[in-house]
Design an enzyme around this catalytic site. Structure first.
Site, mmCIF file in Angstrom:
data_model
loop_
_atom_site.group_PDB
_atom_site.id
_atom_site.type_symbol
_atom_site.label_atom_id
_atom_site.label_comp_id
_atom_site.label_asym_id
_atom_site.label_seq_id
_atom_site.Cartn_x
_atom_site.Cartn_y
_atom_site.Cartn_z
ATOM 1 N N LYS A 113 0.036 -4.261 -6.000
ATOM 2 C CA LYS A 113 1.551 -4.302 -5.285
ATOM 3 C C LYS A 113 2.308 -3.324 -6.486
ATOM 4 C CE LYS A 113 0.854 -7.916 -1.742
ATOM 5 N NZ LYS A 113 0.870 -7.977 -0.976
ATOM 6 N N ASP A 167 -1.741 -16.157 -9.635
ATOM 7 C CA ASP A 167 -2.061 -15.344 -8.952
ATOM 8 C C ASP A 167 -0.755 -14.227 -8.117
ATOM 9 O OD1 ASP A 167 -3.821 -14.297 -5.204
ATOM 10 O OD2 ASP A 167 -2.529 -12.929 -6.511
ATOM 11 N N TYR A 186 -2.797 -16.700 0.133
ATOM 12 C CA TYR A 186 -4.413 -15.955 0.366
ATOM 13 C C TYR A 186 -4.564 -15.191 -1.208
ATOM 14 C CZ TYR A 186 -5.968 -11.279 2.106
ATOM 15 O OH TYR A 186 -6.295 -10.054 3.082
HETATM 16 P P1 KE4 Z 1 -4.409 -6.515 -1.493
HETATM 17 O O1 KE4 Z 1 -6.028 -6.781 -1.568
HETATM 18 O O2 KE4 Z 1 -4.450 -6.555 0.214
HETATM 19 O O3 KE4 Z 1 -4.041 -5.171 -2.458
HETATM 20 O O4 KE4 Z 1 -3.719 -8.018 -1.941
HETATM 21 C C1 KE4 Z 1 -4.714 -9.226 -1.846
HETATM 22 C C2 KE4 Z 1 -3.226 -10.303 -2.147
HETATM 23 C C3 KE4 Z 1 -3.915 -10.891 -2.981
HETATM 24 N N1 KE4 Z 1 -2.710 -11.978 -3.357
HETATM 25 C C4 KE4 Z 1 -1.594 -12.158 -2.968
HETATM 26 C C5 KE4 Z 1 -1.319 -13.395 -3.073
HETATM 27 C C6 KE4 Z 1 -1.331 -11.235 -1.711
HETATM 28 O O5 KE4 Z 1 -0.559 -12.124 -0.971
HETATM 29 C C7 KE4 Z 1 -2.621 -10.392 -1.160
HETATM 30 C C8 KE4 Z 1 -2.215 -9.255 -0.378
HETATM 31 N N2 KE4 Z 1 -1.226 -9.449 0.514
HETATM 32 C C9 KE4 Z 1 -1.179 -9.238 2.548
HETATM 33 C C10 KE4 Z 1 0.699 -9.459 2.272
HETATM 34 N N3 KE4 Z 1 0.651 -10.652 2.107
HETATM 35 C C11 KE4 Z 1 -0.993 -8.033 2.265
HETATM 36 C C12 KE4 Z 1 -0.718 -7.443 3.315
HETATM 37 C C13 KE4 Z 1 -2.327 -7.427 4.072
HETATM 38 O O6 KE4 Z 1 -3.308 -8.083 4.395
HETATM 39 O O7 KE4 Z 1 -2.030 -6.380 5.242
#
Ligand code: KE4
Length: 427
Positions: A266, A238, A143
């Site tokens: 993060k 990523d 993801y």
């Molecule tokens: P954000 O747009 O949520 O800041 O990041 C997206 C993203 C991109 N790449 C990786 C590897 C990620 O894990 C994420 C976002 N992670 C999720 C949980 N695995 C965020 C939690 C959520 O969607 O509420």
């Protein structure tokens, strides 16, 4: 008892889709209703009904120092006194960019944005411009945020909600996205051969966190680096989760690999909204205003997020930080494996560094296909049995547990004791 959470959730659903501002928080895949959190300190969060939990969500990864770490709080207080946003450059943005570039040899220049999604979306656009090609290869179960062209057999919340491809995305948005099974390098080779000179980039979570924790097979990433170079496609790591999580140089530091572009998020914002993408200066010079790839953001490089990020990275430079957090994680995982065995629960626990996931399945979990064979209903029962015992795991089988520097050995022992009962209760 979660009366106030229930009342708030009912109110929230009247004004917010699903009552949440991010789908995975809604407990849809584990059942029941979400707890509304009032505060966090160290390894614990306290909900609006006063229930205290040892927290392994850690805001989905950013809080490697734990909740409300004093150094980050002090940095935020100091910055708020000076102002929260200027829409102009600040010294701290330069300091954070220099810290990231010093930590990641593959990052010569970096652009700060406001989320991981913005980071990956921008990295894909940049890769297409730089190579003059269109196609993108991603991996099933990985993801990369809610980027239209990357929401193809994605993991995380999409997997949880069983939305293989989100509604509202035009088919032509995804027509250039080729999703292949994680760890299957021979499939990558074939797709690259079949799309010779058309693939702009391969984007991968070097250690996957969004199908639960799934590790790269030995040699998988090394061969991915070799293949992409041979085919003139950029390799994008990523590292939104793994950046500064697995080492001060992320997964690529552990693996001694150099991707062409890296996405971060993060931890570099210490719990405030942030993302970043960076790489070789020959590629990054294509980004506006230096180059023709447009990308912008009102709050990019926001002074509060940057202050929290600098304070967090400074704390992570302290000696033995990663050794300590890994030792705690290994002790916890060993205890969970023993507790599961005693309860007769068949589990696979994938772990690396301070990340781990408990899968309810007999067979090894090496990709999205095998992750989906897990008993997600049993995970839901396990999740609630832990929650009732004051331990907060991610409300989805397809997420990762995080240990922070604020977790203590007593927290670990308490968690193992709770898990022993929860494995038995979740049969
Ligand atoms: P954000 O747009 O949520 O800041 O990041 C997206 C993203 C991109 N790449 C990786 C590897 C990620 O894990 C994420 C976002 N992670 C999720 C949980 N695995 C965020 C939690 C959520 O969607 O509420």
């Amino acid at each position: 008892m979660n009366r106030r959470s229930k009342v708030l959730f009912a109110r929230a659903q009247k004004r917010i889709p699903g009552g949440v501002n991010s789908p995975v928080r809604a407990f849809r895949s584990v059942g029941g209703e979400p707890r509304f959190i009032k505060s966090g300190k160290g390894s614990r969060v306290i909900d609006v009904d006063g229930n205290s939990y040892i927290d392994y969500v850690c805001s989905w990864g950013p809080l490697i120092l734990g909740h409300s770490p004093s150094k980050v709080q002090a940095a935020l207080r100091q910055q708020t006194d000076l102002g929260t946003s200027f829409g102009a450059s600040t010294e701290n943005e330069v300091i954070l960019a220099e810290m990231i570039a010093d930590a990641f040899p593959a990052i010569e220049k970096v652009r700060l944005v406001n989320s991981g999604t913005e980071a990956t979306m921008s990295a894909i656009r940049l890769a297409r411009a730089f190579t003059g090609r269109n196609k993108i290869i991603k991996f099933d179960g990985c993801y990369h945020g809610h980027v239209d062209s990357l929401l193809v057999t994605a993991g995380s919340g999409v997997a949880t909600l069983g939305l293989p491809d989100s509604a509202g995305i035009q088919p032509q948005e995804c027509i250039s996205t080729l999703s292949v099974p994680y760890n299957r390098i021979e499939v990558v080779q074939k797709v690259l051969d079949d799309n010779r000179a058309e693939v702009a980039a391969v984007i991968v979570e070097p250690i996957a966190g969004n199908m639960g924790t799934v590790l790269p097979a030995p040699g998988f990433l090394q061969r991915l680096r070799k293949l992409t170079r041979e085919h003139g496609a950029l390799l994008i790591f990523d590292e939104v989760i793994t950046g500064f999580r697995l080492s001060y140089a992320g997964a690529q530091g552990l693996l001694r690999l150099k991707p062409d572009l890296t996405c971060l998020g993060k931890i570099i914002g210490g719990g405030l909204p942030v993302g970043a993408y960076g790489g070789h200066r020959e590629i990054m010079k294509w980004v506006a205003p230096e180059g023709p790839v447009y990308q912008a953001g009102t709050l990019s490089g926001n002074p509060l997020a940057v202050a929290a990020g600098i304070a967090t990275l400074k704390a992570l430079k302290a000696a033995n930080v990663y050794k300590r957090i890994e030792g705690l994680t290994q002790e916890l995982v060993a205890g969970l494996r023993k507790a599961a065995e005693e309860a007769g629960a068949a589990v696979q626990i994938n772990t690396i560094g301070s990340m781990f996931t408990v899968f309810f399945t007999n067979s090894p979990v090496t990709d999205f296909q095998s992750a989906k064979k897990s008993d997600t209903n049993r995970y839901g029962r396990f999740f609630h049995a832990l929650l009732d015992r004051g331990v907060y795991f991610p409300p989805s089988q397809f997420e990762t547990c995080f240990v922070s520097l604020a977790h203590s050995r007593s927290d670990i022992r308490t968690t193992i004791d709770a898990a022993r009962e929860a494995f038995a209760a979740a049969v």
